[in-house]
Design an enzyme around this catalytic site. Structure first.
Site, short mmCIF file in Angstrom:
data_model
loop_
_atom_site.label_atom_id
_atom_site.label_comp_id
_atom_site.label_asym_id
_atom_site.label_seq_id
_atom_site.Cartn_x
_atom_site.Cartn_y
_atom_site.Cartn_z
N GLY A 53 37.12 -16.98 28.18
CA GLY A 53 36.95 -15.73 27.49
C GLY A 53 38.18 -15.35 26.69
N SER A 54 38.00 -14.69 25.57
CA SER A 54 39.13 -14.18 24.80
C SER A 54 39.75 -12.99 25.54
CB SER A 54 38.68 -13.79 23.40
OG SER A 54 38.19 -14.91 22.70
N HIS A 56 43.03 -13.23 26.64
CA HIS A 56 44.14 -13.77 27.44
C HIS A 56 45.23 -14.37 26.57
CE1 HIS A 56 41.41 -13.16 30.72
NE2 HIS A 56 40.59 -14.12 30.33
N ASP A 109 32.63 -20.47 33.42
CA ASP A 109 33.40 -21.55 32.81
C ASP A 109 33.03 -22.90 33.43
OD1 ASP A 109 34.62 -19.36 31.66
OD2 ASP A 109 36.66 -20.08 31.98
N HIS A 219 40.80 -10.79 34.43
CA HIS A 219 39.71 -10.15 33.70
C HIS A 219 39.67 -8.65 33.95
CE1 HIS A 219 38.37 -14.36 34.13
NE2 HIS A 219 38.00 -14.18 32.88
#
Length: 333
Positions: A53-54, A56, A109, A219
Site C-alpha cells: 500500500g502507498s 509508507h 500482500d 498502517h
C-alpha cells in the site's frame, strides 16, 4: 483534514507522476502503477520486486534503483496492490535469472503476490520465489496479518539482497539471503499520534496528550497497549528490550541498528532516540556495526518511531556497505 492533495482519489497517481518527473533514472508504468528502473530488465540478474500500500514512502518506490529493487508496485493508501500490478512488475524485470518477490506479512500482500507469481510463471515462463518479512515483535497477529507483521526489516532486506543481486548471485542464493536477514531482524514501533488516511479524513485512533501507543503497525493500526508518555530513555527501553529479548543469539555478532520515523517525528528526536538505543545496546553487550536513522518506512504523517536490530555477519555487512543509488537511499556511487 489538511493535506496537500488534489483529491483522495488522486493521491497515488499524482505522487507517481511526481516521482517520474523528479527521477529520470526511474520509469513509471502509470497504467499498472509500477515504479521501474529506467534501464529495464538486466540480462542474467535476479529481478527484485516488492510493493504494498502507498503511504509508507520512500518505501517501496523510493528504493528502486541500483543496489536495491528493480520494481515496486504501489497500491492505494494502506491497501495491497492487485495481482495484475505485481504480474506486470514481475514480467518487466525478468532478465532470465528469475525474480524474487519481497513481501511484507500482510494478508492481502501475501495472497496477491502468490497469485501474481502463478500468473507470471504461466504467461512468461518466469521462475518466481517469494520471501515474507515478519520482523515485528509487538503482536503475534494483528488486524492485517496472520502472524507477525513485516515492518522495518523490509528496508534492510531490500538493501542487502539488492546488493547480492547486483553481484549476480543466483535466485536460490538471493532467496536464502533474504530469509537469513528476516530471521535475524526484529522490530518494535510506537506512536505519539495517529495518521489520517486521505479517503477516511479522520484519525485512525485517538491518543491523550500524555499517552503513546506501543507496538503499532505501519498502517495506523493500534499497537500492543497504550501507555503514559515518560522521558525518552523510558520509551527507548520499552522499544528495545522486547527486540533484544527476541533477537536470535549469534555468538557476539554485531547489529545494524535502524531508528525510523513513522513520518511526523523529526530527526532531532530520532537522533535522541538513537542515543538511547545505542546506550541500551552497549549495556546489553550488543555492539552496533552500522546505523540508519531517518524516515524510511513511514505511516503518512504519524508521529512516532520504530527500532529495528539486525544481527549481521561479515557477508551481510559487506552487502550493506555496497553502493546503492535510489531516491530514498544512496551511498558509495
Amino acid at each position: 483534514m489538511k493535506k496537500l492533495i488534489n483529491s483522495p482519489e488522486q493521491v497515488v497517481p499524482d505522487a507517481l507522476r511526481g516521482m517520474a518527473a523528479a527521477h529520470p533514472d526511474l520509469r513509471v508504468d502509470h497504467e499498472n502503477r509500477v515504479v521501474l528502473r529506467a534501464s529495464g530488465a538486466v540480462e542474467g540478474k535476479v529481478g527484485l520486486v516488492s510493493g504494498g500500500g502507498s503511504g509508507h514512502e520512500p518505501m517501496h518506490g523510493g528504493f528502486v534503483g541500483h543496489g536495491m529493487l528493480d520494481a515496486a508496485c504501489a497500491g492505494e493508501v494502506f491497501t495491497s496492490p492487485t495481482p495484475d500490478q505485481m504480474q506486470a512488475a514481475t514480467l518487466a524485470v525478468s532478465g532470465g535469472a528469475g525474480v524474487l518477490h519481497i513481501v511484507k506479512n500482510y494478508t492481502g500482500d501475501v495472497m496477491n503476490f502468490e497469485m501474481a507469481a502463478e500468473l507470471a510463471a504461466a504467461e512468461g515462463d518466469v521462475e518466481v520465489r517469494s520471501v515474507v518479512v515478519d520482523d515485528d515483535v509487538a503482536v503475534q497477529d494483528s488486524l492485517y496479518t496472520a502472524g507477525r507483521r513485516g515492518v522495518g526489516a523490509t528496508v534492510l532486506l531490500e538493501k542487502i539482497v539488492g546488493a547480492a543481486a547486483e553481484e549476480r548471485r543466483d535466485l536460490a542464493a538471493c532467496e536464502e539471503l533474504a530469509k537469513k536477514v528476516n530471521g535475524n531482524a526484529r522490530s518494535m514501533g510506537m506512536a505519539l499520534t495517529s495518521c489520517v488516511v486521505p479517503a477516511a479524513g479522520v484519525p485512525t485512533f485517538e491518543l491523550g496528550d500524555d499517552e503513546f501507543e506501543l507496538g503499532i503497525g505501519i498502517h495506523g493500526e493500534p499497537g500492543r497497549e497504550r501507555r503514559r508518555l515518560g522521558p525518552l530513555r523510558e520509551v527507548a527501553e520499552q522499544l528495545v528490550e522486547p527486540v533484544l529479548q527476541d533477537l536470535p543469539a549469534a555468538d557476539g555478532a554485531p547489529v545494524v541498528a535502524f531508528v525510523n520515523s513513522m513520518g511526523g517525528t523529526p530527526l532531532i528526536e530520532l537522533y535522541g532516540l538513537y542515543a538511547e538505543v545505542a546506550a541500551i545496546c552497549e549495556k546489553a553487550g550488543v555492539s552496533i556495526a552500522r546505523s540508519l536513522v531517518g524516515p524510511y518506512i513511514t505511516s503518512l504523517e504519524m508521529a512516532g518511531a520504530s527500532v529495528t536490530l539486525l544481527r549481521a555477519d561479515d557477508d551481510l555487512l559487506s552487502l550493506w556497505d555496497a553502493p546503492v543509488s535510489t531516491p530514498g537511499l544512496r551511498w558509495g556511487m
